[in-house]
Design a protein around this motif. Structure first.
Motif, short mmCIF file in Angstrom:
data_model
loop_
_atom_site.label_atom_id
_atom_site.label_comp_id
_atom_site.label_asym_id
_atom_site.label_seq_id
_atom_site.Cartn_x
_atom_site.Cartn_y
_atom_site.Cartn_z
N THR B 58 6.27 -17.05 5.66
CA THR B 58 7.07 -16.95 6.89
C THR B 58 7.94 -18.30 7.18
OG1 THR B 58 5.27 -15.65 7.94
CG2 THR B 58 6.72 -16.69 9.65
N LEU B 60 10.50 -20.38 10.14
CA LEU B 60 10.85 -20.31 11.76
C LEU B 60 12.39 -20.38 11.89
CD1 LEU B 60 8.37 -23.11 13.19
CD2 LEU B 60 8.14 -20.45 13.03
N PRO B 148 9.13 -16.36 14.41
CA PRO B 148 8.85 -16.52 12.87
C PRO B 148 9.40 -15.34 12.20
CG PRO B 148 7.11 -16.52 14.60
CD PRO B 148 8.00 -16.12 15.42
#
Lengths: 182, 182
Positions: B58, B60, B148
């Motif tokens: 993931t 940001l 995210p």
């Protein structure tokens, strides 16, 4: 994701300086915050970047002298639109000038911005397929090296110092994803 | 690939105009061709773009108003270095200001150029890992939305109009490749 509310533009002030058109915009954000932002307006008729596919799984890169960083850079062919020229016509002309290929199939994929926080500049990404040999004389000072690159070897480029331009790197990965989704 | 020979710089002329430092360089290419190129020099202490990994797989993203295109844009956090600040310190500060996280592990990956043909501008891409909550007050007019995004869902971004910046798109794909090669 929330849907953000665009700031209100209360005023704009244009000023020419140093060959650049700058604009100061007076903004009110949705929380009431008031700010002045400065942005630089692009000139000319637009620009185009070409992702040319000579055979499935391969993309054409060029190596060209880049005066801003004083080194030869690997990247996608690109150039500016002439007055009255369409995006696709400009893409085919630049492709012929920089790689010696024309394309029978041209697809506009998207606009890519340079620094959207403070510049209006955009370049149009065009996918070029069904290529055939045709060279047009461009204004380059020397013939460009054309390098076919495997789309499944883009990882070899991501940390190369001489393949540094954000728009070019983005263009290669965007095209790989678009072709993979077909 | 051939190893190209850099043009010889026979002269440089700097001129300030409109808040920009421009330079005309007088070049001789290895084939004897002589040309004058103009380039724009960047100001300030440099810039940094942060690829922050809150959990494996993931990255940001932030959503921020972009005045150049007057819309909210999805992209990587970024900002300018303060005087005397290192790249990694600036990356951590910007990350805290824009996302509310700090990072215990920061790795400089590479420099990404803006338009290397005619600008000297570079931004340093920093990978930020081992995050912890910490917010610093920045100069943003409003709080940024932090989103995210799964690295295996980057294909969903490549044709989104509101995710248009070449450097941001490049940064996401570069980081995905770097992490995949570990």
């Amino acid at each position: 994701m929330i849907t953000p509310i665009l700031p209100i533009i209360h005023g704009r002030q244009e000023h020419e300086s140093g060959g650049y058109r700058r604009e100061t915009i007076d903004l009110e954000f949705s929380n009431g915050e008031r700010r002045k932002y400065e942005r630089i307006s692009s000139r000319g008729h637009g620009a185009v970047m070409i992702a040319a596919i000579p055979e499935p799984g391969t993309i054409l890169l060029i190596r060209e002298y880049a005066a801003g960083v004083h080194r030869y850079e690997l990247g996608l062919p690109k150039g500016r639109l002439d007055a009255g020229e369409t995006v696709l016509d400009a893409a085919n002309r630049e492709l012929k000038e920089e790689t010696g290929f024309g394309a029978r199939k041209l697809t506009h994929l998207r606009s890519i911005t340079l620094a959207p926080g403070y510049m209006t500049h955009e370049i149009q990404l065009v996918l070029a397929e069904d290529l055939y040999p045709e060279r047009l004389a461009g204004d380059e000072p020397e013939e460009l090296e054309v390098i076919p690159w495997k789309l499944d070897a883009l990882h070899e480029l991501v940390l190369r110092e001489d393949c540094s331009e954000g728009r070019s790197l983005a263009g290669m990965f965007i095209v790989r994803e678009v072709l993979a989704q077909r």
